[in-house]
Each structure stands twice: as structure tokens, then as C-alpha cells.
Design an enzyme around this catalytic site. Structure first.
Site, PDB file in Angstrom:
ATOM      1  N   LEU A 276     -40.385  39.646 -52.201  1.00  0.00           N
ATOM      2  CA  LEU A 276     -40.963  39.305 -50.900  1.00  0.00           C
ATOM      3  C   LEU A 276     -40.418  40.229 -49.815  1.00  0.00           C
ATOM      4  CD1 LEU A 276     -41.078  35.380 -50.849  1.00  0.00           C
ATOM      5  CD2 LEU A 276     -42.996  36.977 -51.008  1.00  0.00           C
TER       6      LEU A 276
ATOM      7  N   CYS B 270     -46.102  51.621 -62.801  1.00  0.00           N
ATOM      8  CA  CYS B 270     -46.600  50.397 -63.457  1.00  0.00           C
ATOM      9  C   CYS B 270     -47.606  49.617 -62.636  1.00  0.00           C
ATOM     10  CB  CYS B 270     -45.415  49.502 -63.805  1.00  0.00           C
ATOM     11  SG  CYS B 270     -44.202  50.359 -64.801  1.00  0.00           S
TER      12      CYS B 270
ATOM     13  N   VAL C 136     -39.511  53.570 -71.448  1.00  0.00           N
ATOM     14  CA  VAL C 136     -39.436  52.312 -72.204  1.00  0.00           C
ATOM     15  C   VAL C 136     -38.772  52.532 -73.559  1.00  0.00           C
ATOM     16  CG1 VAL C 136     -40.814  50.501 -73.282  1.00  0.00           C
ATOM     17  CG2 VAL C 136     -41.490  51.411 -71.066  1.00  0.00           C
TER      18      VAL C 136
ATOM     19  N   LEU D  72     -39.041  45.728 -68.012  1.00  0.00           N
ATOM     20  CA  LEU D  72     -37.915  46.435 -67.395  1.00  0.00           C
ATOM     21  C   LEU D  72     -38.309  46.995 -66.042  1.00  0.00           C
ATOM     22  CD1 LEU D  72     -36.990  48.659 -70.477  1.00  0.00           C
ATOM     23  CD2 LEU D  72     -36.177  46.355 -69.941  1.00  0.00           C
TER      24      LEU D  72
ATOM     25  N   ALA E 175     -41.107  43.082 -47.467  1.00  0.00           N
ATOM     26  CA  ALA E 175     -42.240  43.850 -46.942  1.00  0.00           C
ATOM     27  C   ALA E 175     -41.865  45.329 -46.890  1.00  0.00           C
ATOM     28  CB  ALA E 175     -42.606  43.342 -45.553  1.00  0.00           C
TER      29      ALA E 175
ATOM     30  N   ASP F   6     -39.680  61.516 -81.211  1.00  0.00           N
ATOM     31  CA  ASP F   6     -40.532  62.079 -80.159  1.00  0.00           C
ATOM     32  C   ASP F   6     -41.036  63.439 -80.621  1.00  0.00           C
ATOM     33  OD1 ASP F   6     -40.611  61.312 -76.840  1.00  0.00           O
ATOM     34  OD2 ASP F   6     -41.458  63.218 -77.509  1.00  0.00           O
TER      35      ASP F   6
END
Ligand code: UGA
Length: 439
Positions: free
Chosen positions: A253, A263, A11, A153, A255, A30
Site C-alpha cells: 500500500l 512480473c 527464478v 519470489l 503509493a 543453461d
């Protein structure tokens, strides 16, 4: 605007690079010195299409820089974004906020003046309140405006999602914070994306509600797929037939073997924990989490069943290991559960993935990883396509069938038609469609 981004994970790095691209001055911070060093040499810590080019272009333009020194990063900026990890705590499934709070304490120590502090990491409802408490207790001399700005995202499509989002959500009760955020997102708003301003807690909840809803949608179509198999329907047509109803919408949708990734599994669990804490259960999500977990292993059992009474010693070729295409991310990938179920019954696995093999090596002991799809299928008793990489969409099916000991194809992403698989000599098993026996 001047922006500090704390955390150069998925992210943070994508958001930082995109903020630079729309004209802001961004400094990415970081703690991992090796990662920062590599970023300075334009070596990306993750695989994301277009990211390396985007970072390189903005480094050259002088709009993005990298440092391990948080105090240097935070000095003089208009807004600090917290984009550190929030993994699921192993003990209870709650989101682990220790990295968020550690970053908050460091921001408090480093702040030089009035500051908008934005939570971009996915954080449970009420986290903003705690971030605010930590900041103001540590530095009563400074005005902090804590704002929620969740990200939506998708891995593999993150840059496009950032630049042209369906919406941007900004949660703050303070006008000055709202003005800073409006300035930051102005280019994106001008480009046509709506901005939803709301209270901070509501904004935090929107993120979880969005991911939970998408998980429900996928799980719903997965169960409809099972019903299609039972009654002889075709789930792809059901998806189209219901998706064209604008109240339902056609996306999410498809399958498949069950959702995975960093996430949906984590965020649905965290939402359930919040619901439990506030004694406001969301039972539908509870069921979805259980159904999805069961489904991944059930896919493995489906393959086992087709292998016959004694699967021990047989070989299954697995194509696609990452939780979805265009990422090297293996977190909660269906492949892990499917392979485990097969290995538990003594089945040998030979696998390939275009980007995920490095991560897979540590996660999949006993799996033979090979260089390409045709190597994977040699002498195999079944082939399972688990992730729908483009590379697997145009396979030479007759060649694959001729290389295998038994031409049995499990197309867990419905990327082939029964007719073409049958013409190549396969027994073809798809998701939510009828099995086609070889002719
Ligand atoms: C998801 C959301 O889509 C993003 O909006 C959100 O920002 C992100 O989580 C996050 O919270 O950070 P991501 O996990 O990258 O993004 O991937 P998705 O494309 O949403 O796919 C998740 C899983 O659902 C994959 O395993 C995928 O194969 C599965 N899926 C997706 C299906 O099985 N069927 C579908 O129709 C769509």
C-alpha cells in the site's frame, strides 16, 4: 532428492541455490555457456543480496553444480524444474512459451525413467497440459508427471521469500508427483510454511491471480494518493488507516510512480489475454493496466509542470533508475517513462543508481550517468527520487539544496518528510501529500 533446474535466470538460479541449501542435490542447466562458466567461477548473472554467498557455500558442499548439457543434468533426477523465461510476446501480449516448450522437448529426449516435470516459470493456464502432451507424444515409453509449482519470489528479497514463503503452491492430480514434491519441500514445510495442494490448472491461475491482485492494490492506493493531493489528505495515513484492517492488510500500500518490473506488467497482460481467450473478462485488471501505464508518464509531466513554461534546456537530476531497490533490473521501470516524458520536452537528465547503471546505459540514450547523488544534483533545476534505495534515504538535504540551481524535490517514494525538506530550503512535492513550498 535429486533435482535438475532448467534455466539459470532469476527464478531458476535462486530456486536451485535454495533447494541445495535445504539439502537437495541440484544441477542447474543453461544453454548460455558463458553464463555457466561464470557461475562456475561464482560470478552471478544478476544482483540479488546473499545469492553469491549461497551459491558458493553449496558448491563447496557439493550440493549444486552447473552444466550446459541438459541430458547430463536430467539423467537420474527425481524432478526437473522448468525455469526458463516467459517474456510477453510483442505481437499480442501473450506469454511467449517457446522457451518452455523447447526445454520440454529436450527433457523428453533426455529422460531416462519416470520423472516429475515441474513448471516453475510463470505459465498461462493450460500450459501444463501442453507440456504433458509434448512429453508423452515424444516418449510414450516413460511416465511423466507434469506439476505446477509457481514461484512468489520478490527480487531483492528472493532468498528470504524462498526459505520462508507465505505458502508453497503445488498443482498436480497425481499422488506420486505429490509425494516427490512433498519430499522436496519437506524442510520448508517443517519450518512452518503451509503447502497448498491443488489441481494443476488452479495452481497456474493462483500465480496470475496473486500478481494481478497486488497490482490492483498498488494501483488503488496510487489513485487514492491522487485524491489525497486533491482534497488535502495524506496517503501514508490512509494506507496505515486501512492497512491495519486485517481484511485489507498493510503491505503493498505504498503509493508511488506506478508499478514496474519483470512480473506485474507482463503477468497482468497475460492474465487479460487468458481471460479474453476464455471469454471471461477481468475488467478490473484491464483498467489497472491502463491506469498504471498512464501514471508513469504523468509523473514526468508533473515534473515538467513544476519546471515552468519553458522546460527546454533545464536539467533534472534523477536518483534511482531500477524498478525497485536492491535489484539491477530495469524492466518496465517507471524511470524509463518519466525520463522519456522529460526528454521529449527538451529536458536534460543527469542520473544515478547504485546497481542499475550498467543496464541503464543501453536503455537511456542521452542521459548523463554519474557516480553519486551529489554529482547528479549539481546545478540541476529539479531532483526526482524515483527509486527508494537506502542510499537516498539519508541524503544531506541542505547540501543537496545548496548544490542545485533550484531547490525543487520530487519525492516519488515518500521517503522524506515535508518539514525536513522545507527546513533544507526545498519546495517539496511528494505523492499523495501536500506540496510544501520553501520558506
Ligand atoms: C512480484 C511479486 O511481489 C512476487 O511475489 C512475484 O513472485 C514476482 O513479482 C514474480 O512474479 O516473479 P517483484 O516484481 O520482484 O515481485 O517486485 P515487487 O516487490 O512486487 O514490486 C513490484 C513493483 O511494485 C515495483 O515497481 C514496486 O516499486 C511497486 N510497488 C510495490 C509499489 O509501487 N508499492 C508497493 O507498496 C509495493
Amino acid at each position: 532428492m535429486r533435482i535438475a533446474m532448467i534455466g539459470t535466470g532469476y527464478v531458476g538460479l535462486v530456486s536451485g541455490a535454495c533447494f541445495a541449501e535445504i539439502g537437495h542435490d541440484v544441477i542447474c542447466v543453461d544453454k548460455d555457456a558463458g553464463k555457466i562458466e561464470r557461475l562456475k567461477q561464482n560470478i552471478m548473472p544478476i544482483y540479488e543480496p546473499g545469492l553469491a554467498e549461497l551459491v558458493e557455500r553449496n558448491v563447496e558442499a557439493g550440493r549444486i553444480a552447473f552444466t550446459t548439457d541438459l541430458a547430463e543434468g536430467v539423467a537420474g533426477v527425481d524432478a526437473v524444474f522448468i525455469a526458463v523465461g516467459t517474456p510477453s510476446r510483442k505481437s499480442d501480449g501473450h506469454a511467449d512459451l517457446s522457451y518452455v516448450y523447447a526445454a520440454t522437448r529436450e527433457i523428453a529426449a533426455a529422460a531416462t525413467g519416470q520423472l516429475v516435470v515441474v513448471t516453475k516459470s510463470t505459465v498461462p493456464v493450460g500450459t501444463g497440459d501442453e507440456v504433458e502432451r509434448i512429453l508423452t507424444e515424444a516418449r510414450p515409453d516413460i511416465r511423466f508427471m507434469v506439476t505446477s509449482n509457481p514461484e512468489f519470489l520478490r527480487e531483492g528479497a528472493a532468498i528470504g521469500d524462498f526459505m520462508k514463503p507465505d505458502r508453497v503452491v503445488i498443482g498436480t492430480e497425481e499422488d506420486d508427483a505429490r509425494a516427490v514434491m512433498a519430499g522436496i519441500y519437506e524442510p520448508i514445510e517443517k519450518d512452518g510454511s503451509p503447502i497448498v495442494y491443488t489441481a494443476r490448472r488452479t495452481s497456474e491461475l493462483i500465480k496470475y491471480a496473486a500478481n494481478a491482485f497486488l497490482s490492483i492494490k498498488i494501483t488503488f492506493i496510487n489513485e487514492i494518493a491522487d485524491l489525497c493531493e486533491a482534497v488535502g489528505g495524506d496517503v501514508r495515513d490512509v494506507s496505515r488507516g486501512i492497512g491495519l484492517d486485517s481484511r485489507i492488510g498493510s503491505r503493498f500500500l505504498n503509493a508511488g510512480p506506478g508499478y514496474g518490473g519483470s512480473c506485474f506488467p507482463k503477468d497482468t497482460l497475460a492474465l487479460l489475454k487468458t481471460a479474453e481467450d476464455f471469454q471471461s473478462p477481468i475488467r478490473v485488471v484491464d483498467v489497472v493496466v491502463q491506469v498504471n501505464e498512464t501514471r508513469k508518464r504523468a509523473m514526468g509531466r508533473k515534473v515538467l509542470k513544476a519546471l515552468g513554461d519553458d522546460p527546454r534546456g533545464k536539467t533534472v537530476a534523477v536518483l534511482g533508475l531500477t524498478f525497485k531497490p536492491n535489484t539491477d533490473d530495469m524492466r518496465e521501470a517507471p524511470s524509463l517513462s518519466i525520463i522519456q516524458a522529460l526528454q521529449d520536452s527538451g529536458v536534460k537528465i543527469r542520473a544515478h543508481d547504485p546497481e542499475g547503471m550498467e543496464h541503464a546505459r543501453g536503455l537511456l540514450p542521452g542521459v548523463e550517468l554519474v557516480d553519486g547523488p551529489y554529482e547528479a544534483v549539481e546545478g540541476a533545476d529539479a531532483l526526482a527520487i524515483v527509486t527508494e534505495w537506502d542510499l537516498y534515504r539519508g541524503l544531506d538535504l541542505p547540501r543537496i539544496a545548496s548544490l542545485m540551481a533550484k531547490p525543487l524535490l520530487f519525492d516519488m517514494r515518500n521517503i522524506y518528510s515535508g518539514e525536513e525538506a522545507e527546513a533544507a530550503g526545498f519546495t517539496y512535492v511528494a505523492i499523495g501529500r501536500k506540496t510544501t513550498a520553501k520558506g
